[in-house]
Write a protein that holds these residues in place. Structure first.
Motif, PDB file in Angstrom:
ATOM      1  N   LYS A   1       6.855   6.627   4.665  1.00 15.14           N
ATOM      2  CA  LYS A   1       8.117   6.459   5.371  1.00 15.14           C
ATOM      3  C   LYS A   1       8.084   7.118   6.746  1.00 15.14           C
ATOM      4  CE  LYS A   1      10.940   5.872   1.225  1.00 15.14           C
ATOM      5  NZ  LYS A   1      12.019   6.416   0.368  1.00 15.14           N
ATOM      6  N   VAL A   2       7.027   7.893   6.994  1.00 12.83           N
ATOM      7  CA  VAL A   2       6.837   8.531   8.301  1.00 12.83           C
ATOM      8  C   VAL A   2       5.757   7.809   9.094  1.00 12.83           C
ATOM      9  CG1 VAL A   2       6.110  10.660   9.471  1.00 12.83           C
ATOM     10  CG2 VAL A   2       7.580  10.782   7.445  1.00 12.83           C
ATOM     11  N   MET A   3       4.625   7.545   8.438  1.00 12.87           N
ATOM     12  CA  MET A   3       3.507   6.876   9.102  1.00 12.87           C
ATOM     13  C   MET A   3       2.887   5.878   8.135  1.00 12.87           C
ATOM     14  SD  MET A   3       0.750  10.046   9.101  1.00 12.87           S
ATOM     15  CE  MET A   3       1.965  11.229   9.688  1.00 12.87           C
ATOM     16  N   THR A   4       2.541   4.712   8.630  1.00 13.75           N
ATOM     17  CA  THR A   4       1.925   3.686   7.794  1.00 13.75           C
ATOM     18  C   THR A   4       0.545   4.142   7.348  1.00 13.75           C
ATOM     19  OG1 THR A   4       3.108   1.933   8.950  1.00 13.75           O
ATOM     20  CG2 THR A   4       1.153   1.288   7.714  1.00 13.75           C
ATOM     21  N   LEU A   5       0.293   4.030   6.051  1.00 15.03           N
ATOM     22  CA  LEU A   5      -1.027   4.334   5.518  1.00 15.03           C
ATOM     23  C   LEU A   5      -1.878   3.076   5.577  1.00 15.03           C
ATOM     24  CD1 LEU A   5       0.053   6.542   2.492  1.00 15.03           C
ATOM     25  CD2 LEU A   5      -1.229   7.295   4.511  1.00 15.03           C
ATOM     26  N   GLU A   6      -3.097   3.213   6.074  1.00 13.23           N
ATOM     27  CA  GLU A   6      -4.001   2.080   6.230  1.00 13.23           C
ATOM     28  C   GLU A   6      -5.159   2.166   5.232  1.00 13.23           C
ATOM     29  OE1 GLU A   6      -3.180  -0.286   8.143  1.00 13.23           O
ATOM     30  OE2 GLU A   6      -1.844   0.568   9.665  1.00 13.23           O
ATOM     31  N   LYS A   7      -5.782   1.037   4.976  1.00 11.29           N
ATOM     32  CA  LYS A   7      -6.959   0.994   4.124  1.00 11.29           C
ATOM     33  C   LYS A   7      -8.010   1.959   4.670  1.00 11.29           C
ATOM     34  CE  LYS A   7     -10.641  -2.189   2.614  1.00 11.29           C
ATOM     35  NZ  LYS A   7     -10.659  -1.766   1.205  1.00 11.29           N
ATOM     36  N   GLY A   8      -8.543   2.796   3.805  1.00 11.31           N
ATOM     37  CA  GLY A   8      -9.553   3.765   4.206  1.00 11.31           C
ATOM     38  C   GLY A   8      -8.999   5.137   4.522  1.00 11.31           C
TER      39      GLY A   8
ATOM     40  N   ILE B   1      -8.297   7.739  -1.827  1.00 11.38           N
ATOM     41  CA  ILE B   1      -8.825   6.843  -0.807  1.00 11.38           C
ATOM     42  C   ILE B   1      -8.013   5.559  -0.866  1.00 11.38           C
ATOM     43  CG2 ILE B   1     -10.901   5.828   0.194  1.00 11.38           C
ATOM     44  CD1 ILE B   1     -11.061   8.885  -0.375  1.00 11.38           C
ATOM     45  N   MET B   2      -7.287   5.268   0.200  1.00 11.71           N
ATOM     46  CA  MET B   2      -6.378   4.129   0.181  1.00 11.71           C
ATOM     47  C   MET B   2      -7.141   2.809   0.273  1.00 11.71           C
ATOM     48  SD  MET B   2      -3.676   5.773  -0.288  1.00 11.71           S
ATOM     49  CE  MET B   2      -2.605   4.328  -0.343  1.00 11.71           C
ATOM     50  N   GLY B   3      -6.668   1.818  -0.514  1.00 15.30           N
ATOM     51  CA  GLY B   3      -7.317   0.514  -0.534  1.00 15.30           C
ATOM     52  C   GLY B   3      -6.529  -0.579   0.146  1.00 15.30           C
ATOM     53  N   LYS B   4      -5.302  -0.264   0.534  1.00 16.30           N
ATOM     54  CA  LYS B   4      -4.474  -1.258   1.214  1.00 16.30           C
ATOM     55  C   LYS B   4      -3.406  -0.544   2.035  1.00 16.30           C
ATOM     56  CE  LYS B   4      -3.344  -3.196  -2.668  1.00 16.30           C
ATOM     57  NZ  LYS B   4      -2.732  -4.053  -3.718  1.00 16.30           N
ATOM     58  N   GLN B   5      -2.773  -1.303   2.914  1.00 17.38           N
ATOM     59  CA  GLN B   5      -1.721  -0.735   3.751  1.00 17.38           C
ATOM     60  C   GLN B   5      -0.482  -0.418   2.907  1.00 17.38           C
ATOM     61  OE1 GLN B   5       0.988  -2.947   6.719  1.00 17.38           O
ATOM     62  NE2 GLN B   5      -0.681  -2.203   8.045  1.00 17.38           N
ATOM     63  N   VAL B   6       0.120   0.717   3.192  1.00 17.61           N
ATOM     64  CA  VAL B   6       1.342   1.123   2.489  1.00 17.61           C
ATOM     65  C   VAL B   6       2.362   1.592   3.521  1.00 17.61           C
ATOM     66  CG1 VAL B   6       2.372   2.698   0.810  1.00 17.61           C
ATOM     67  CG2 VAL B   6       0.060   1.821   0.428  1.00 17.61           C
ATOM     68  N   LYS B   7       3.570   1.020   3.425  1.00 19.33           N
ATOM     69  CA  LYS B   7       4.651   1.385   4.342  1.00 19.33           C
ATOM     70  C   LYS B   7       5.967   1.361   3.582  1.00 19.33           C
ATOM     71  CE  LYS B   7       6.727   0.009   8.786  1.00 19.33           C
ATOM     72  NZ  LYS B   7       6.540   1.312   9.443  1.00 19.33           N
ATOM     73  N   ASP B   8       6.785   2.381   3.776  1.00 21.99           N
ATOM     74  CA  ASP B   8       8.128   2.457   3.172  1.00 21.99           C
ATOM     75  C   ASP B   8       8.103   2.291   1.654  1.00 21.99           C
ATOM     76  OD1 ASP B   8       9.503   2.947   5.553  1.00 21.99           O
ATOM     77  OD2 ASP B   8       9.580   0.815   6.042  1.00 21.99           O
ATOM     78  N   LEU B   9       7.138   2.894   1.004  1.00 24.11           N
ATOM     79  CA  LEU B   9       7.058   2.867  -0.457  1.00 24.11           C
ATOM     80  C   LEU B   9       8.156   3.738  -1.051  1.00 24.11           C
ATOM     81  CD1 LEU B   9       5.163   2.040  -2.959  1.00 24.11           C
ATOM     82  CD2 LEU B   9       4.257   4.361  -2.713  1.00 24.11           C
ATOM     83  N   GLU B  10       8.736   3.306  -2.143  1.00 24.42           N
ATOM     84  CA  GLU B  10       9.713   4.114  -2.859  1.00 24.42           C
ATOM     85  C   GLU B  10       8.996   4.951  -3.919  1.00 24.42           C
ATOM     86  OE1 GLU B  10      12.804   4.533  -2.074  1.00 24.42           O
ATOM     87  OE2 GLU B  10      12.696   3.049  -0.463  1.00 24.42           O
TER      88      GLU B  10
END
Length: 241
Positions: free
Chosen positions: A182-189, A78-87
Motif C-alpha cells: 500500500k506504500v510501494m508496489t512490490l515487483e517480481k524478484g 522472494i516475490m514472484g509477481k507484482q503486488v499492489k494494494d493487497l489486503e
C-alpha cells in the motif's frame, strides 16, 4: 547438471535482478526487548540496497572500520509477481505471490544505527554496506509448507546465538505484504526480509557465522549459510555525524 546446482544458478540470476530489498523491523517481541525498542502498532519497514547482497557461497562479510557489526538472521520472501494494494485478509493471495523463500542475515552496523536513532537520522548507512546481506540459495515453496512455523538459527564460531520459530512473528506475512504494497508496489524478484528473533550480537574479523532453517526438525540444505567476517581494507572509517 544436478538439481542443487541448477537451483544455485537460478538463485544468483534472480538476486542480480532484485530491484529492492524491504526489511521488516521489530517483528519479534523478545528482540524488541533486548534492544530496548518500542513495540510497533503496525509493520515497520526500511530498505537495504541490492548492492548489499552477498550471493550464496560468496564471502566474506566485510566489517567497515569503526563499526560494531551485528548479525540478524531472518526469513526472506522472494516475490514472484507484482503486488499492489493487497489486503491483509487475502492470505492465500499473499502466499501465492511469493515465488520462493530464502534465509538471510541482515548485517547491521549497530553503533551507526544507534546514533541515527538518537539523532533522528536515516538508517541507510548502518544497513547498506556491501556484503551486508548474506543470503542462501532460493528454497522451493514446497519445502516450506507453512512459513509461519519454521525454525531459524544462527551460530557464531559454532556457538548457537539465535534459535527461534517464525510462529513468534508479531505480524503475519499477509499483513507485512499488505502494508508494504500500500506504500510501494512490490515487483517480481523483490526481496522482503521478515524480522529477526532474539539473540542478536556482535561479530569481529575471524568469526564464522553459520545459519539455517529447520522444518519439523529437518535441516533444509538450500538454506545453509556459512560466511566468515573480515576487516575492511577501505579507507572508510565511521565517525560520529
Amino acid at each position: 547438471m544436478s538439481l542443487i546446482f541448477r537451483r544455485g544458478i537460478a538463485s544468483m540470476t534472480s538476486y542480480k535482478n532484485t530491484s529492492k530489498i524491504v526489511c521488516i523491523g521489530r517483528n519479534y517481541a523478545d528482540h524488541i526487548a533486548e534492544l530496548n525498542n518500542q513495540r510497533p502498532q503496525q509493520p515497520f519497514f526500511f530498505l537495504k540496497p541490492p548492492s548489499s547482497i552477498l550471493l550464496p557461497g560468496a564471502g566474506p562479510v566485510i566489517r567497515p572500520k569503526g563499526t560494531n557489526l551485528h548479525y540478524e538472521v531472518e526469513l526472506a520472501l522472494i516475490m514472484g509477481k507484482q503486488v499492489k494494494d493487497l489486503e491483509a485478509s487475502e492470505e492465500a493471495t499473499a502466499l501465492d505471490a511469493i515465488e520462493s523463500y530464502a534465509l538471510s542475515i541482515d548485517m547491521t552496523a549497530r553503533n551507526i544505527q544507534n546514533e541515527a536513532k538518537k539523532k533522528g537520522l536515516p538508517w541507510d548507512i548502518s544497513k547498506g554496506f556491501d556484503t551486508f546481506l548474506p543470503i542462501s540459495e532460493m528454497i522451493p515453496k514446497s519445502d516450506i509448507p507453512d512459513p509461519h512455523n519454521i525454525e531459524l538459527y544462527l551460530s557464531v564460531n559454532n556457538k548457537m546465538q539465535q534459535e527461534d520459530s517464525t510462529n513468534l512473528m508479531l505480524f503475519t506475512i499477509s499483513r507485512i505484504l499488505s502494508d508494504i504494497s500500500k506504500v510501494m508496489t512490490l515487483e517480481k524478484g523483490d526481496i522482503i526480509i521478515t524480522g529477526t528473533p532474539k539473540g542478536v550480537g556482535s561479530v569481529v574479523p575471524g568469526d564464522v557465522m553459520r545459519a539455517g532453517i529447520r522444518v519439523n526438525g529437518k535441516e533444509l540444505p538450500e538454506s545453509m549459510i556459512e560466511v566468515r567476517v573480515e576487516e575492511s581494507t577501505s579507507t572508510y572509517e565511521f565517525t560520529e555525524t
